[in-house]
Enzyme design. Sequence first.
Site, PDB file in Angstrom:
ATOM      1  N   LYS A   1      -1.979  -0.386   3.896  1.00  0.00           N
ATOM      2  CA  LYS A   1      -1.322  -1.497   4.589  1.00  0.00           C
ATOM      3  C   LYS A   1      -1.881  -1.651   6.002  1.00  0.00           C
ATOM      4  CE  LYS A   1       2.676  -0.972   1.614  1.00  0.00           C
ATOM      5  NZ  LYS A   1       3.941  -0.248   1.334  1.00  0.00           N
TER       6      LYS A   1
ATOM      7  N   ASP B   1       9.513  -6.607   4.695  1.00  0.00           N
ATOM      8  CA  ASP B   1       9.394  -6.014   3.362  1.00  0.00           C
ATOM      9  C   ASP B   1      10.571  -6.439   2.472  1.00  0.00           C
ATOM     10  OD1 ASP B   1       7.882  -4.426   1.614  1.00  0.00           O
ATOM     11  OD2 ASP B   1       9.060  -2.625   2.037  1.00  0.00           O
TER      12      ASP B   1
ATOM     13  N   GLN C   1       8.343   3.123   4.436  1.00  0.00           N
ATOM     14  CA  GLN C   1       7.681   3.425   3.161  1.00  0.00           C
ATOM     15  C   GLN C   1       8.666   4.108   2.207  1.00  0.00           C
ATOM     16  OE1 GLN C   1       4.567   2.476   2.119  1.00  0.00           O
ATOM     17  NE2 GLN C   1       5.214   3.282   0.131  1.00  0.00           N
TER      18      GLN C   1
END
Lengths: 296, 296
Positions: free
Chosen positions: A57, A124, A101
């Site tokens: 990322k 996200d 994450q």
Amino acid sequence: MNQTTAKLMDGTAVAARLYEQTAIRAAELRETTGVEACLATVLVGDDPSSATYVRMKQNRCRKAGIASRSIVLPASTTTAELVQAIRELSDDPAVHGILVQHPVPAHIDERAAFEAIDPAKDVDGVTMHSFAAMAFGLPGFQSCTPGGIIRLLDEYDVNLAGQHAVVLGRSPILGKPVGMLLLERNATVTYCHSRTKGLPELVAQADVLVAAVGKPDFVQGEWLKPGAVVVDAGYHEGGRGDVDQEAAARVASLLTPVPGGVGPMTIALLLAQTVDAAVALSGPGVRHAAEDTRVQ
Amino acid sequence: MNQTTAKLMDGTAVAARLYEQTAIRAAELRETTGVEACLATVLVGDDPSSATYVRMKQNRCRKAGIASRSIVLPASTTTAELVQAIRELSDDPAVHGILVQHPVPAHIDERAAFEAIDPAKDVDGVTMHSFAAMAFGLPGFQSCTPGGIIRLLDEYDVNLAGQHAVVLGRSPILGKPVGMLLLERNATVTYCHSRTKGLPELVAQADVLVAAVGKPDFVQGEWLKPGAVVVDAGYHEGGRGDVDQEAAARVASLLTPVPGGVGPMTIALLLAQTVDAAVALSGPGVRHAAEDTRVQ
């Protein structure tokens, strides 16, 4: 039996166009306002594949002209410490997007960590706010894999209205939100899961199938309706998906390959939404990507 | 054709037991802490049936020993004024639950009004936070009609796990949340709506049907699977529901009558959740109703 080979939905190519557009928007933002879009990644513990995902990322950010900030915390981090670290990022005006994450170590309350993300920086799409926004068709960020799936379907001109979409899986960041996004597009939506009875018969009704079960080759080719649109959100060792790809390719009309289907769209949408967040947090003047329903 | 007459799910009786339990908990709270549970109702405009609903809720509060506060605003109220009034209730420590009577006049942004409710006081379950909590199985308040439906099904020992539940309707306070609650109970859930194709065939698969379409006698008896559990969330002039009740009674195993089925449960759950909120906001010492999955 329909022997036609399914057309593959090329997530790599669609993602590449989205990256290009995102890089242009990031540059426009920098030029017009001096603001550099910035994604903060938060990694807890030393799981090697999580570390790899975070690195991927960050690399993608660099290529798109998006700054990234990396927070790495030890596996022993408590929920309170993680929440505190995320709150600081939520309050930091130089940070526009926050990615925690997944998964965090088992002793951490992942939901508490997610809810420490300011919804305006939830690029996200993991907060409760973002989920409800997706479900109610309100402005907000999409969970990246579900949002990436919808963009891919749009690119291949799949008209979802009135179609029966069957979603296998009900996780808070994949199955549940993708079903809500499909419902917002006027599909009839069925959620199936581990407790579902008569799964093959339900899958056989799917005009559009989204498989997100986390089991390699779980969906059999003979379950599928001939001509179905098949989205395989799984990824397993050896490049297997949740769908028996070889068999599905003989029955489906459109199929996302593994790899190169859904996967690339996820990070591409993360970056696009990071620029969206930076634009929204930095005032007007740059077009918001969410105004477009498809990648140009 | 199965000629057995369906057992009727007596919402009036189940609601009466829930009121009784709620009144006991409100009294316990008052005796142990001196706190009087209080529901604030907000009514905008002069729609007579909305005014009636608000009055019914206030009467029920009085009977259960719950204080109520009534805010009535003119039809000309702006969104900003309404949001301000609701925020004041959110900040008022003497108020534990807030109900904004739906619908508000068309010029008002109802979502903005709902989001001004502190989630800790959202006893009607209308905020984005409450929706996501229902969807994710997290602590929070349930939308009252969906939550009332689940309690009624529990009372009649309907085991939802693995059953195919078909929901007709997708509104943010009825169809969408009831589907999420059914999914949390491990049902396979299909959302149908005005754009759905082949509705009778989908309804025919329902082990559990929830009709929330807002059209009188919409669901035909011949659509139903023999032995299905049929929940009719509609209410129309002349005591009609969304389901052809006479026909359904000949096919279903369990059926909510109209009136006297789903309707009474809605206000009963509103009051139960008001006491839940008062308990949670007033510190420990009194058992939280949400700890029970069913009415005692």
